[in-house]
Design an enzyme around this catalytic site. Sequence first.
Site, PDB file in Angstrom:
ATOM      1  N   LYS A 134      -3.121   3.227  -2.576  1.00  0.00           N
ATOM      2  CA  LYS A 134      -4.583   3.469  -2.263  1.00  0.00           C
ATOM      3  C   LYS A 134      -4.815   4.684  -1.275  1.00  0.00           C
ATOM      4  O   LYS A 134      -4.623   4.519  -0.055  1.00  0.00           O
ATOM      5  CB  LYS A 134      -5.688   2.467  -1.796  1.00  0.00           C
ATOM      6  CG  LYS A 134      -5.730   1.246  -2.743  1.00  0.00           C
ATOM      7  CD  LYS A 134      -6.873   0.233  -2.331  1.00  0.00           C
ATOM      8  CE  LYS A 134      -8.251   1.107  -2.505  1.00  0.00           C
ATOM      9  NZ  LYS A 134      -8.644   1.276  -3.963  1.00  0.00           N
ATOM     10  N   ASP A 155       0.783  -1.201   0.107  1.00  0.00           N
ATOM     11  CA  ASP A 155       0.003  -0.072  -0.152  1.00  0.00           C
ATOM     12  C   ASP A 155       0.886   1.198  -0.175  1.00  0.00           C
ATOM     13  O   ASP A 155       2.048   1.213   0.460  1.00  0.00           O
ATOM     14  CB  ASP A 155      -0.718   0.064   1.311  1.00  0.00           C
ATOM     15  CG  ASP A 155      -2.245  -0.431   1.000  1.00  0.00           C
ATOM     16  OD1 ASP A 155      -2.341  -0.999  -0.201  1.00  0.00           O
ATOM     17  OD2 ASP A 155      -2.946  -0.704   1.816  1.00  0.00           O
ATOM     18  N   MET A 183      -9.319   9.373   8.129  1.00  0.00           N
ATOM     19  CA  MET A 183      -9.546   9.980   6.930  1.00  0.00           C
ATOM     20  C   MET A 183     -10.547  11.024   7.064  1.00  0.00           C
ATOM     21  O   MET A 183     -11.491  11.389   6.289  1.00  0.00           O
ATOM     22  CB  MET A 183     -10.193   8.760   5.912  1.00  0.00           C
ATOM     23  CG  MET A 183      -9.207   7.785   5.781  1.00  0.00           C
ATOM     24  SD  MET A 183      -9.789   6.155   4.857  1.00  0.00           S
ATOM     25  CE  MET A 183     -10.685   5.520   6.376  1.00  0.00           C
TER      26      MET A 183
END
Length: 254
Positions: A58, A36, A170
Site C-alpha cells: 500500500k 506492507d 505523505m
Amino acid sequence: MNTGKVTLVSAGPGDLDLLTFRAAKAIAAGDVLLIDDLVNEEITTLKSAHARVVKVGKRGGCKSTPQAFIQRLMRRYALQGKHVVRIKGGDALLFGRAGEEIADLRHAGIAVEIVNGISSGFAAAAALGVSLTHRDHCQGVIFVTAHLRDNTEPDWAALAATGMTLAIYMGASRIDSISEALSRTLTPDTPAAVVQWAGTSREKRLCATLGDIAACAAEQHVASPAVILVGGAIGEAMAQVSARSEPMLQRLSA
C-alpha cells in the site's frame, strides 16, 4: 479448530537493527506474514521455515492492495487457527490503518496483539541529528498526514499556529502547496527539512527554510516516501550543516 490471532508488528523505518526484540520474536512465531510495501524485504529472514509470506503493498500514488482485501485475509487465516503477523512499516499505530484492522478483527472475535516500533518521523529526526522537541523552540510535536480521506488537506494555518514541530507524512507530492499554506502563518525563514527513505540505506536528507524547501526538493528530486519536518527545533540541523560548511543536501550510505 481454535481461532488463531493477529499480531500487528511495527517494522520500523527499514534498518533491521531498529526492530524490537518483541517484533523479531513475533515474526519468527508467525504462520502467515502479511507484509506492507515499504517494509525491508530482508525481514523475511526472521521467519520460520513453514511461514507463508503474502505481500500486501500500500503506497500513495501506486497500485495498492485494497484495505478490505487485507482485512479479509487476516480474518480468513486467523479463523483457520493460524497466527497472522501483519507487518507494517514504521509504527503500526501511526498512519497504518491499524484502527480499521483492530476494529474489524475484534468484531470477528479474533484476538489482536500490537508490537510498537519506530516511526519514520523519529527516524528522520535522528538522521538530521535533532530533537523533535526543544525547550528553546517548542513544547511538542504534531504528526500529521498531508491529505485526508477525501483527498483534501489539513488546516495548515491552525497547525502552524500551534508553534509545535510539524512532522508531515505523505506530503512529498504536495510540498509546494504545503509550504505555501504554512507560509501564510509562519515566516519564510522557518527551518524545514525533508528526509526521504528515512532509516534506510537509500536515505536522503535536505535542510532548507520553509520558503525554499519546495524548490530545493524539486531540484534534488526528493520524492516519496519522505517526511517533511517544519519548526524552530529543526533549525538545529541547519546550524550543524552551517558549522561544518557542508552542502544542504546530505546522503548516508548503508
